[in-house]
Design a protein around this motif. Structure first.
Motif, mmCIF file in Angstrom:
data_model
loop_
_atom_site.group_PDB
_atom_site.id
_atom_site.type_symbol
_atom_site.label_atom_id
_atom_site.label_comp_id
_atom_site.label_asym_id
_atom_site.label_seq_id
_atom_site.Cartn_x
_atom_site.Cartn_y
_atom_site.Cartn_z
ATOM 1 N N ALA A 222 32.613 -1.980 -29.154
ATOM 2 C CA ALA A 222 32.967 -3.080 -28.753
ATOM 3 C C ALA A 222 34.542 -3.374 -28.356
ATOM 4 O O ALA A 222 35.477 -2.755 -29.098
ATOM 5 N N ARG A 223 34.839 -4.156 -27.774
ATOM 6 C CA ARG A 223 36.400 -4.714 -27.342
ATOM 7 C C ARG A 223 36.761 -6.034 -28.390
ATOM 8 O O ARG A 223 36.109 -6.993 -28.199
ATOM 9 N N VAL A 224 37.353 -5.529 -29.580
ATOM 10 C CA VAL A 224 37.296 -6.417 -30.594
ATOM 11 C C VAL A 224 38.648 -6.983 -30.691
ATOM 12 O O VAL A 224 39.825 -6.258 -30.729
ATOM 13 N N ALA A 225 39.059 -8.242 -30.671
ATOM 14 C CA ALA A 225 40.051 -8.862 -31.295
ATOM 15 C C ALA A 225 39.906 -9.849 -32.647
ATOM 16 O O ALA A 225 38.828 -10.567 -32.627
ATOM 17 N N PHE A 226 40.863 -9.823 -33.295
ATOM 18 C CA PHE A 226 40.639 -10.618 -34.600
ATOM 19 C C PHE A 226 42.057 -11.363 -34.870
ATOM 20 O O PHE A 226 42.952 -11.129 -34.322
ATOM 21 N N VAL A 227 41.615 -12.645 -35.435
ATOM 22 C CA VAL A 227 42.891 -13.369 -35.993
ATOM 23 C C VAL A 227 42.946 -13.460 -37.489
ATOM 24 O O VAL A 227 41.898 -13.485 -37.959
ATOM 25 N N ASP A 228 44.096 -13.847 -37.871
ATOM 26 C CA ASP A 228 44.398 -14.054 -39.253
ATOM 27 C C ASP A 228 45.788 -14.303 -39.398
ATOM 28 O O ASP A 228 46.515 -14.584 -38.485
ATOM 29 N N VAL A 229 45.847 -14.946 -40.782
ATOM 30 C CA VAL A 229 47.418 -15.199 -41.244
ATOM 31 C C VAL A 229 47.937 -14.254 -41.975
ATOM 32 O O VAL A 229 49.306 -14.130 -42.390
ATOM 33 N N ALA A 230 47.283 -13.339 -42.294
ATOM 34 C CA ALA A 230 47.555 -12.040 -43.488
ATOM 35 C C ALA A 230 48.130 -10.876 -42.457
ATOM 36 O O ALA A 230 47.265 -10.095 -42.013
ATOM 37 N N ASP A 231 49.363 -10.988 -42.016
ATOM 38 C CA ASP A 231 49.947 -9.878 -41.070
ATOM 39 C C ASP A 231 49.933 -8.387 -41.714
ATOM 40 O O ASP A 231 49.411 -7.554 -40.931
ATOM 41 N N ASP A 232 50.318 -8.256 -42.953
ATOM 42 C CA ASP A 232 50.327 -6.954 -43.707
ATOM 43 C C ASP A 232 49.037 -6.371 -43.438
ATOM 44 O O ASP A 232 48.917 -5.208 -43.176
ATOM 45 N N ALA A 233 47.894 -7.055 -44.142
ATOM 46 C CA ALA A 233 46.605 -6.548 -44.001
ATOM 47 C C ALA A 233 45.897 -6.172 -42.677
ATOM 48 O O ALA A 233 45.313 -5.162 -42.461
ATOM 49 N N GLY B 30 39.412 -10.152 -20.863
ATOM 50 C CA GLY B 30 38.704 -10.301 -19.427
ATOM 51 C C GLY B 30 37.358 -11.326 -19.747
ATOM 52 O O GLY B 30 36.509 -11.399 -18.965
ATOM 53 N N GLY B 31 37.496 -11.981 -20.932
ATOM 54 C CA GLY B 31 36.300 -12.766 -21.213
ATOM 55 C C GLY B 31 35.912 -12.760 -22.634
ATOM 56 O O GLY B 31 36.894 -12.213 -23.596
ATOM 57 N N VAL B 32 35.096 -13.383 -23.131
ATOM 58 C CA VAL B 32 34.690 -13.629 -24.584
ATOM 59 C C VAL B 32 32.970 -13.478 -24.671
ATOM 60 O O VAL B 32 32.362 -14.490 -24.018
ATOM 61 N N ASP B 33 32.446 -12.493 -25.227
ATOM 62 C CA ASP B 33 30.960 -12.612 -25.206
ATOM 63 C C ASP B 33 30.355 -12.922 -26.780
ATOM 64 O O ASP B 33 29.207 -13.399 -26.851
ATOM 65 N N ILE B 34 31.095 -12.811 -27.778
ATOM 66 C CA ILE B 34 30.840 -12.968 -29.174
ATOM 67 C C ILE B 34 31.948 -13.809 -29.743
ATOM 68 O O ILE B 34 32.942 -13.206 -30.018
ATOM 69 N N LEU B 35 31.652 -14.684 -30.497
ATOM 70 C CA LEU B 35 32.562 -15.232 -31.425
ATOM 71 C C LEU B 35 31.997 -15.334 -33.005
ATOM 72 O O LEU B 35 30.942 -15.921 -33.181
ATOM 73 N N ILE B 36 32.798 -14.751 -33.856
ATOM 74 C CA ILE B 36 32.384 -14.457 -35.163
ATOM 75 C C ILE B 36 33.330 -15.579 -36.051
ATOM 76 O O ILE B 36 34.541 -15.093 -36.278
ATOM 77 N N ASN B 37 32.901 -16.862 -36.481
ATOM 78 C CA ASN B 37 33.754 -17.946 -37.168
ATOM 79 C C ASN B 37 33.446 -17.486 -38.660
ATOM 80 O O ASN B 37 32.644 -18.066 -39.184
ATOM 81 N N ASN B 38 34.420 -16.544 -39.058
ATOM 82 C CA ASN B 38 34.257 -15.852 -40.266
ATOM 83 C C ASN B 38 35.294 -16.538 -41.292
ATOM 84 O O ASN B 38 35.216 -16.749 -42.530
ATOM 85 N N ALA B 39 36.318 -16.987 -40.510
ATOM 86 C CA ALA B 39 37.480 -17.399 -41.666
ATOM 87 C C ALA B 39 37.221 -18.627 -42.703
ATOM 88 O O ALA B 39 36.472 -19.566 -42.270
ATOM 89 N N THR C 132 37.592 -14.356 -36.737
ATOM 90 C CA THR C 132 38.228 -14.919 -37.110
ATOM 91 C C THR C 132 38.463 -14.585 -38.761
ATOM 92 O O THR C 132 37.380 -14.081 -39.235
ATOM 93 N N GLY C 133 39.547 -14.567 -39.127
ATOM 94 C CA GLY C 133 39.765 -14.127 -40.552
ATOM 95 C C GLY C 133 39.294 -12.677 -40.745
ATOM 96 O O GLY C 133 38.778 -12.337 -41.796
ATOM 97 N N GLY C 134 40.040 -11.981 -39.894
ATOM 98 C CA GLY C 134 39.326 -10.355 -39.767
ATOM 99 C C GLY C 134 40.316 -9.457 -40.385
ATOM 100 O O GLY C 134 39.821 -8.387 -40.349
ATOM 101 N N GLY C 135 41.267 -9.953 -41.091
ATOM 102 C CA GLY C 135 42.278 -8.943 -41.692
ATOM 103 C C GLY C 135 41.940 -8.334 -42.848
ATOM 104 O O GLY C 135 42.581 -7.247 -43.195
ATOM 105 N N SER C 136 40.945 -9.014 -43.729
ATOM 106 C CA SER C 136 40.732 -8.393 -45.126
ATOM 107 C C SER C 136 39.232 -8.856 -45.403
ATOM 108 O O SER C 136 38.600 -9.802 -44.885
#
Length: 270
Positions: free
Chosen positions: A53-64, A105-114, A34-38
């Motif tokens: 790793a297979r990485v997905a990240f979420v953020d609200v900062a689209d450009d970054a 296909g699942g989730v192994d690791i969650l990083i609560n960074n935001a 989470t908060g992975g954009g910058s």
């Protein structure tokens, strides 16, 4: 003496390339940041992608975030995935996390960074601002964990890392609500670690010191940064890559017996 080797776990050897550790146990792991954009989050996404790793990240900062995708996708073993997500909207959080779980296909690791460390005075705090600060810095960590736990249970285990802050340990000024949230996160970690441990899910808190990011640099003058370094036990400014190094270890099988605790990466700032 006869030794029953079936009782001895086989650990994958950690290697190093270019001076940085490579953890075989992180290859192909399904990771959400989470908060992975910058800032720190950008460093975390980059580090997990480099591990294969297979990485997905979420953020609200689209450009970054799109700029990060453009930088990391070429040469990546697995192309990283970005989704815009306002973590204060729990319904949106659950929907986006469900989509990511399906894609990965699942989730192994969650990083609560935001999080958000905007400064505020006590006299400025209204009930609405109180709720907004807790939603930005605390509430989503619980609901993000809640969202991934079923997938981790099905997989036989997982890792949740919650980001705290050195700020409340130092009692820094003009951050009373932020520090309230960050102190609570350490309690959240302890509770989750206890309740999820028998499911093979490890939960820890990462406690960064003052990390040199563009956001932090807007709060400190060069003189202020010099004061921070002087208060540390070691010279130099902490970088996102330093935080990522700790996160990678705690996420890997090498840290299989580490749970329910707070791990500082602060250069001994006191």
């Amino acid at each position: 003496m006869i030794i029953d080797q079936t009782e001895t776990p086989v650990l994958q050897q950690t290697t190093a390339i270019g001076g940085k550790a490579i953890y075989p146990s992180l290859a192909d792991k399904r990771v959400i940041v989470t908060g992975g954009g910058s800032g720190i989050g950008e460093g975390l996404v980059e580090a997990f992608v480099a591990q294969g790793a297979r990485v997905a990240f979420v953020d609200v900062a689209d450009d970054a975030s799109h700029a990060l995708l453009a930088r990391l996708t070429p040469g990546a073993v697995h192309e990283p995935l970005y989704r815009h997500c306002d973590l204060t909207d729990i319904a949106q959080l659950k929907s986006i996390f469900a989509e990511i779980e399906t894609v990965l296909g699942g989730v192994d690791i969650l990083i609560n960074n935001a999080g958000n460390d905007d400064r505020h005075g006590i006299d400025e705090v209204t009930p609405d601002y109180w709720d907004q600060r807790l939603n930005v810095n605390l509430r989503h960590q619980f609901f993000a964990a809640q969202a991934v736990v079923p997938a981790m249970k099905r997989a036989g285990g997982g890792v949740i890392l919650n980001f705290g802050s050195i700020s409340w340990h130092l009692a820094l000024p003009d951050l009373v609500l932020y520090q309230t949230c960050k102190a609570a996160i350490e309690g959240l970690t302890r509770g989750l670690a206890r309740d999820l441990g028998r499911e093979g899910i490890r939960v820890n808190t990462v406690v960064p010191g003052n990390v040199q990011t563009p956001r932090q640099e807007k709060w400190y003058t060069p003189e202020g940064e010099a004061e921070i370094v002087a208060a540390q036990c070691t010279d130099g400014r902490i970088q996102p890559s330093d935080v990522a190094a700790l996160v990678l270890f705690l996420s890997s099988d090498d840290a299989r017996m580490c749970t329910g605790h707070d791990y500082f990466i602060d250069a001994g700032w006191r």
